[in-house]
Write an enzyme that holds these catalytic residues in place. Sequence first.
Site, PDB file in Angstrom:
ATOM      1  N   TYR A 237       0.866  -1.188   0.000  1.00 28.51           N
ATOM      2  CA  TYR A 237       0.000   0.000   0.000  1.00 28.51           C
ATOM      3  C   TYR A 237       0.902   1.238   0.000  1.00 28.51           C
ATOM      4  CZ  TYR A 237      -4.244   2.698   0.827  1.00 28.51           C
ATOM      5  OH  TYR A 237      -5.289   3.573   0.704  1.00 28.51           O
TER       6      TYR A 237
ATOM      7  N   LYS B 144     -20.665 -20.170  -8.576  1.00 24.24           N
ATOM      8  CA  LYS B 144     -19.986 -20.060  -9.870  1.00 24.24           C
ATOM      9  C   LYS B 144     -18.524 -19.684  -9.661  1.00 24.24           C
ATOM     10  CE  LYS B 144     -21.161 -20.093 -14.352  1.00 24.24           C
ATOM     11  NZ  LYS B 144     -22.132 -20.979 -15.013  1.00 24.24           N
TER      12      LYS B 144
ATOM     13  N   ASP C 227     -27.780 -16.161 -15.354  1.00 20.22           N
ATOM     14  CA  ASP C 227     -29.149 -16.241 -14.830  1.00 20.22           C
ATOM     15  C   ASP C 227     -29.937 -14.956 -15.061  1.00 20.22           C
ATOM     16  OD1 ASP C 227     -28.546 -18.772 -14.073  1.00 20.22           O
ATOM     17  OD2 ASP C 227     -28.383 -18.377 -11.943  1.00 20.22           O
TER      18      ASP C 227
END
Length: 747
Positions: free
Chosen positions: A37, A92, A135
């Site tokens: 970071y 998924k 979907d």
Amino acid sequence: MGLDEDALEYHRTDPPGKLEISTTKPTNTQRDLSLAYSPGVAAPCRAIADNPGDAYTYTTKGNMVGVVSNGTAVLGLGDIGAQASKPVMEGKGVLFKRFADIDVFDIELDEDDPAAFAEAVAMMEPTFGGINIEDISAPACFEIESFLREEMSIPVFHDDQHGTAIISGAALLNACDIADKSLDDLEVVFAGAGAAATATARFYESLGVAADNITMCDIDGIITEDRVAADDPHSYVAQFASEEGGSLADAMAGADAFVGLSVGGIVSEEMVRSMAADPIIFAMANPDPEIGYEAAKSARDDTVIMATGRSDYPNQVNNVLGFPFIFRGALDARATEINEAMKVAAAEALAELARQDVPDAVVKAYGDQPLQFGPDYIIPKPLDPRVLFEVSGAVAEAAMESGVAREPLDLGEYRETLEARLGKSREMMRVVLNKAKSDPKRLVLAEGDDPKMIRAAYQLIEQDIADPVLVGDKRTIWEVSAELGLDFDPEIVDPTTDELDPYADRLYDLRKRNGVTRREADALVHDGDYLASVMVEMGDADAMLTGLTNHYPTALRPPLQVVGTADDADYAAGVYMLTFKNRVVFVADATVNQAPDADVLAEVARHTADLARQFNVDPRVALLSYSDFGTVDNEGTRKPRAAAAALRAAPDVDFPVDGEMQADTAVVEEMLTGDYSFSELEEPANVLVFPNLEAGNIAYKLLQRLGGAEAIGPMLVGMDKPVHVLQRGDEVKDIVNLASVAVVDAQ
């Protein structure tokens, strides 16, 4: 508990859900954090600002897919909304990661307007390397995908459409081959006219099915031209509209193939009987197919090639065979889209893979059911690890050939990269396999009529690894080969019919002063292990494998008696290569020498270091004990200490070696460079020589079973000619791996 209760418990177990974010770089020190970071992160930010393509170099973009849905058409559940669809989208993501090592953010958008939904997804292009929309109801899914493909320069894929099309397309290719049907003459009937059915029909055209030979039906029967308004922008089935109407039963009469993507129970046995000879039936409605598997198979006397969407019957059309691997290839080629050529390549690769011999591990995963190309096996199984490099490689190649790839790939190197994703052991074995292929040698397989040996011989020939010679009954080998569908003609030495006198003469000459008479030599060469050993000793074969059906000591005895150890060796030893995620170690001795003295330990260390170099590993050897550099002084600790000292003093030893030391000292860098900075090992050891057989055998098995290591071996070192002894019950891949090591030994 029932399935629903089990699923709820599975998902709510802490932490809830199925996905998490993990770091891929060290974050243990202040410097690590300053690189991850502020202030260090500014450097890659500036690089990407100057060259946007550097996002693929400095971020996860190249391995990140967005799985995006609004939950308007969740399989089996319908329009349940965005939030309720989240468990499916997480699932998924699990499949992407499990099968193709692709990272996923699942994104559920509470937006039903196709234009607004598509615009929201398009704005996320900087985050992702690809988009999988999921979907979404028809016709909105067509509009959304079309818009995104135009607007985005990364792959966009609607799995509900194209996944089923590609997987069933692979099945269709093989079904036509088995049924001896031609694609361009195939009469195909579809039940269902939604997104999946329409995309599948279009894809079958790409494979070679004539559009005029496709009949599409919905709940009202055959879709006709007068039922599709010419000016309706949503008439996505118009190209498949027929001039004449009728029922589904009318459409199926005389058809070669039925493709069901509708609802269960709409096809009767009588409708199946009305079809053409050897019909192809893909009844893919879930959970209940259009006609049950048993009903379809029993409806006729000829061959019915049946596929469903269910896992409890043969030939499951499972989309997980497609999308992870298609995206893998597309991402790695940095493709701008997933085009038709890439989809066809995926289907063809799947079809070809189903024709190949199935790994034992896959057979075991599916309950030891027979998996062999034929009417009941036309699609590979999702757990077959070869799908990754076969399909992804084909997709990447098609992306390059069709001009949508931005990252040129060397396909040979790419395949090896894909294999490495399956584990370190595959990466390491690829080194040896490539060496073996460069100069294949003649390899005798002592238990040649065992089905696993026959399958291994077939693969060795197919992959150009070795020229196998099977020792066994000729008739049995031919019959088993035919049953397995292996089209090859291996060289066979049959102890029951072939002339073995020269081998008996040689065996008698070698063993006559060890109590073996000429008559006993005649009997011994009818034993596969003795016959193979004499063949190697006489130079009729370059190397041998045995041990698949016998205990290790029993299988080892004949080659030790006949082949013996090398001129510069007094002892043989058994070595395992253990692979972890980011580390490889060689463990010796795990199979041969029960109570070695210092000389034996030193010799085993030499042999194992040589073996490590065959895998392109620079050996760093540790002689192990329960003592660190003299902390305990007794007979047991003096042996590894003396062995290490002898090796360090030998002018021909060109590898770092030290000991005695404890196992954690040997493998933990902080301990070596901290408490024991005087050690000859500047890096952790990768060759671990154990003080006795008991310790070595126990250690490798614990590391394998509890430590998650993959084990390759045992590899026999120190022999005069290459001999390797398998473990009883080894799989075909283990035989092929050890055969490759034997070939490299022989080289």
